[in-house]
Motif scaffolding. Structure first.
Motif, PDB file in Angstrom:
ATOM      1  N   ASP A 148      -3.355   4.779 -12.785  1.00 31.69           N
ATOM      2  CA  ASP A 148      -4.348   5.585 -12.074  1.00 31.69           C
ATOM      3  C   ASP A 148      -4.022   7.074 -12.135  1.00 31.69           C
ATOM      4  N   SER A 149      -2.751   7.403 -12.343  1.00 28.78           N
ATOM      5  CA  SER A 149      -2.329   8.804 -12.463  1.00 28.78           C
ATOM      6  C   SER A 149      -2.390   9.291 -13.911  1.00 28.78           C
ATOM      7  N   GLY A 150      -2.900   8.455 -14.812  1.00 33.53           N
ATOM      8  CA  GLY A 150      -3.022   8.842 -16.212  1.00 33.53           C
ATOM      9  C   GLY A 150      -1.798   8.522 -17.052  1.00 33.53           C
ATOM     10  N   GLY A 151      -0.878   7.723 -16.527  1.00 28.27           N
ATOM     11  CA  GLY A 151       0.350   7.403 -17.243  1.00 28.27           C
ATOM     12  C   GLY A 151       0.279   6.093 -17.999  1.00 28.27           C
ATOM     13  N   SER A 152       1.336   5.845 -18.770  1.00 30.33           N
ATOM     14  CA  SER A 152       1.490   4.588 -19.500  1.00 30.33           C
ATOM     15  C   SER A 152       2.986   4.269 -19.553  1.00 30.33           C
ATOM     16  N   PHE A 153       3.331   3.211 -20.269  1.00 31.98           N
ATOM     17  CA  PHE A 153       4.705   2.718 -20.233  1.00 31.98           C
ATOM     18  C   PHE A 153       5.341   2.694 -21.620  1.00 31.98           C
ATOM     19  N   HIS A 154       6.658   2.982 -21.644  1.00 36.95           N
ATOM     20  CA  HIS A 154       7.457   2.775 -22.847  1.00 36.95           C
ATOM     21  C   HIS A 154       7.756   1.293 -22.983  1.00 36.95           C
ATOM     22  N   THR A 213       0.834  -1.203   0.000  1.00 35.34           N
ATOM     23  CA  THR A 213       0.000   0.000   0.000  1.00 35.34           C
ATOM     24  C   THR A 213       0.869   1.253   0.000  1.00 35.34           C
ATOM     25  N   GLU A 214       1.939   1.236   0.786  1.00 34.79           N
ATOM     26  CA  GLU A 214       2.865   2.374   0.793  1.00 34.79           C
ATOM     27  C   GLU A 214       3.552   2.523  -0.560  1.00 34.79           C
ATOM     28  N   HIS A 215       3.855   1.404  -1.238  1.00 35.54           N
ATOM     29  CA  HIS A 215       4.443   1.461  -2.579  1.00 35.54           C
ATOM     30  C   HIS A 215       3.516   2.199  -3.546  1.00 35.54           C
ATOM     31  N   TYR A 216       2.223   1.900  -3.445  1.00 34.99           N
ATOM     32  CA  TYR A 216       1.243   2.533  -4.327  1.00 34.99           C
ATOM     33  C   TYR A 216       1.256   4.051  -4.153  1.00 34.99           C
ATOM     34  N   PHE A 217       1.116   4.481  -2.908  1.00 33.54           N
ATOM     35  CA  PHE A 217       1.021   5.925  -2.666  1.00 33.54           C
ATOM     36  C   PHE A 217       2.348   6.642  -2.923  1.00 33.54           C
ATOM     37  N   THR A 218       3.456   5.990  -2.631  1.00 36.10           N
ATOM     38  CA  THR A 218       4.765   6.584  -2.920  1.00 36.10           C
ATOM     39  C   THR A 218       4.944   6.745  -4.422  1.00 36.10           C
ATOM     40  N   THR A 219       4.634   5.706  -5.183  1.00 36.27           N
ATOM     41  CA  THR A 219       4.770   5.767  -6.637  1.00 36.27           C
ATOM     42  C   THR A 219       3.857   6.829  -7.220  1.00 36.27           C
ATOM     43  N   ARG A 220       2.635   6.856  -6.770  1.00 34.34           N
ATOM     44  CA  ARG A 220       1.677   7.841  -7.285  1.00 34.34           C
ATOM     45  C   ARG A 220       2.154   9.266  -7.006  1.00 34.34           C
ATOM     46  N   THR A 265       5.500  -5.958  -6.589  1.00 29.12           N
ATOM     47  CA  THR A 265       5.613  -4.506  -6.491  1.00 29.12           C
ATOM     48  C   THR A 265       5.288  -3.859  -7.827  1.00 29.12           C
ATOM     49  N   PHE A 266       5.681  -4.499  -8.940  1.00 29.68           N
ATOM     50  CA  PHE A 266       5.366  -3.921 -10.245  1.00 29.68           C
ATOM     51  C   PHE A 266       3.858  -3.821 -10.456  1.00 29.68           C
ATOM     52  N   ALA A 267       3.099  -4.823 -10.010  1.00 35.60           N
ATOM     53  CA  ALA A 267       1.644  -4.760 -10.152  1.00 35.60           C
ATOM     54  C   ALA A 267       1.101  -3.504  -9.464  1.00 35.60           C
ATOM     55  N   ILE A 268       1.641  -3.182  -8.301  1.00 34.91           N
ATOM     56  CA  ILE A 268       1.219  -1.992  -7.559  1.00 34.91           C
ATOM     57  C   ILE A 268       1.698  -0.721  -8.262  1.00 34.91           C
ATOM     58  N   VAL A 269       2.962  -0.712  -8.689  1.00 32.99           N
ATOM     59  CA  VAL A 269       3.534   0.445  -9.387  1.00 32.99           C
ATOM     60  C   VAL A 269       2.748   0.706 -10.677  1.00 32.99           C
ATOM     61  N   HIS A 270       2.427  -0.367 -11.409  1.00 31.55           N
ATOM     62  CA  HIS A 270       1.658  -0.238 -12.646  1.00 31.55           C
ATOM     63  C   HIS A 270       0.320   0.441 -12.380  1.00 31.55           C
ATOM     64  N   GLU A 271      -0.389  -0.031 -11.373  1.00 29.37           N
ATOM     65  CA  GLU A 271      -1.690   0.557 -11.040  1.00 29.37           C
ATOM     66  C   GLU A 271      -1.559   2.024 -10.642  1.00 29.37           C
ATOM     67  N   ALA A 272      -0.539   2.349  -9.862  1.00 32.49           N
ATOM     68  CA  ALA A 272      -0.342   3.732  -9.430  1.00 32.49           C
ATOM     69  C   ALA A 272      -0.098   4.658 -10.620  1.00 32.49           C
ATOM     70  N   ILE A 273       0.708   4.220 -11.566  1.00 36.12           N
ATOM     71  CA  ILE A 273       1.020   5.051 -12.736  1.00 36.12           C
ATOM     72  C   ILE A 273      -0.193   5.164 -13.653  1.00 36.12           C
TER      73      ILE A 273
END
Length: 139
Positions: free
Chosen positions: A117-123, A79-86, A107-115
């Motif tokens: 959810d913030s309107g981002g995507s990945f290269h 949960t902290e990973h999510y909010f930190t990444t966001r 952790t990547f699953a959480i990081v992916h969701e945070a990004i």
């Protein structure tokens, strides 16, 4: 230590990006030629400190992609990973031009969701080993 081929790949990607950015900028804004393109990258690197090769990745970013890097270890709960990444991704908008990381799959699953959810995507997202995922998010 990372394989030479993998290092070469990342070096080529970052060199091509810097060259493309520099050529696009010079066409739009003529300016005096510079001796080097140092310090063009303003990047954020997320990593999980418990991954054995995470420090190699951070070191590689500093060595092969010159610029201003900030490394952020993801510690604590998922949960902290999510909010930190966001929070870091939101702060990076307009302040950084590169957002990368090396994490474990959970952790990547959480990081992916945070990004996302913030309107981002990945290269790119690369599952290098069973317990190691590297990624680059679009800024």
């Amino acid at each position: 230590m990372m394989e030479t081929g993998r290092r070469g790949f990342f070096k080529q990607i970052f060199t091509a990006g810097v060259a493309l950015a520099a050529s696009g900028m010079s066409a739009v804004h003529p300016r005096k030629a510079e001796a080097s393109v140092q310090e063009r990258i303003r990047g954020i690197c997320l990593y999980v400190p418990t991954l054995g090769k995470a420090s190699d990745f951070v070191e590689m970013m500093n060595n092969n992609a010159p610029g201003s890097w900030t490394a952020h270890p993801l510690t604590g709960s998922l949960t902290e990973h999510y909010f930190t990444t966001r929070q870091l991704y939101a702060e990076a908008q307009g302040n950084a031009n590169t957002f990368v990381g090396v994490v474990d799959p959970a952790t990547f699953a959480i990081v992916h969701e945070a990004i996302v959810d913030s309107g981002g995507s990945f290269h790119y997202v690369t599952y290098e080993e069973r317990d190691r995922v590297t990624f680059s998010a679009r800024m």
